[in-house]
Design a protein around this motif. Structure first.
Motif, PDB file in Angstrom:
ATOM      1  N   ALA A  21     -38.035  16.122  40.349  1.00 46.36           N
ATOM      2  CA  ALA A  21     -37.176  17.427  40.730  1.00 46.36           C
ATOM      3  C   ALA A  21     -35.946  17.013  41.813  1.00 46.36           C
ATOM      4  O   ALA A  21     -35.172  17.588  41.689  1.00 46.36           O
ATOM      5  N   ASP A  22     -36.289  16.188  42.661  1.00 50.54           N
ATOM      6  CA  ASP A  22     -35.392  15.889  43.898  1.00 50.54           C
ATOM      7  C   ASP A  22     -34.561  14.640  43.420  1.00 50.54           C
ATOM      8  O   ASP A  22     -34.146  14.044  44.366  1.00 50.54           O
ATOM      9  N   ILE A  61     -31.597  12.015  42.616  1.00 50.21           N
ATOM     10  CA  ILE A  61     -30.262  11.928  42.790  1.00 50.21           C
ATOM     11  C   ILE A  61     -29.694  10.563  42.323  1.00 50.21           C
ATOM     12  O   ILE A  61     -30.671   9.474  42.332  1.00 50.21           O
ATOM     13  N   ASN A  86     -27.423  14.963  40.256  1.00 51.04           N
ATOM     14  CA  ASN A  86     -28.822  15.547  40.527  1.00 51.04           C
ATOM     15  C   ASN A  86     -29.502  15.630  39.291  1.00 51.04           C
ATOM     16  O   ASN A  86     -28.950  15.332  38.234  1.00 51.04           O
ATOM     17  N   LYS A  87     -30.853  16.120  39.060  1.00 51.93           N
ATOM     18  CA  LYS A  87     -31.402  16.138  37.959  1.00 51.93           C
ATOM     19  C   LYS A  87     -30.721  17.048  36.744  1.00 51.93           C
ATOM     20  O   LYS A  87     -30.675  16.718  35.754  1.00 51.93           O
ATOM     21  N   VAL A 113     -36.793   8.936  41.078  1.00 47.48           N
ATOM     22  CA  VAL A 113     -36.430   9.771  42.313  1.00 47.48           C
ATOM     23  C   VAL A 113     -35.012   9.511  42.621  1.00 47.48           C
ATOM     24  O   VAL A 113     -34.321  10.266  43.253  1.00 47.48           O
TER      25      VAL A 113
END
Length: 121
Positions: free
Chosen positions: A32-33, A35, A45-46, A111
């Motif tokens: 979710a986080d 980059i 970002n995602k 991530v």
């Protein structure tokens, strides 16, 4: 399967046309986080990747010099050379890649990812 094999398979999966065209699968593979600092200098970002990557023209890529460095029990740094074969030419365009993977609930997710153009072709 050991950590290196697991993460190599996941990196290869993200380079495959099936995953790159499937927003649901991308969403599963990226945290979710997430980059990314791209070779182009763009930052994603995602949500950007899940929305835009399926629309991009697919280009076959290969991985060499793959290495994994565990950072903790549930995180690892992956580094490798990525090669894109150019049509009608004998050389390939290369980039150095690094990714950070995190294991959560028995699932590895990316991530962070960065690509840097390489002078090694």
């Amino acid at each position: 399967m050991d950590l290196s094999q697991t993460l190599l398979q996941l990196e290869q999966r993200l380079l495959s046309p099936a995953a790159r065209r499937n927003g649901e699968e991308l969403s599963h593979l990226l945290a979710a986080d997430f980059i990314e600092f791209g070779v182009s200098g763009n930052i994603w970002n995602k949500a950007d990747v899940v929305e835009q990557l399926p629309q991009e023209h697919f280009t076959q890529r290969t991985i060499s010099q793959f290495a994994v460095k565990p950072l903790s029990e549930h995180t690892a740094l992956v580094t490798y050379h990525c090669h894109v074969e150019t049509l009608g030419q004998q050389r390939s365009i290369g980039s150095l890649r690094s990714s950070i993977w995190r294991k959560q609930d028995e699932q590895w997710q990316m991530v962070f990812h960065q690509g840097t153009l390489s002078s090694q072709r």
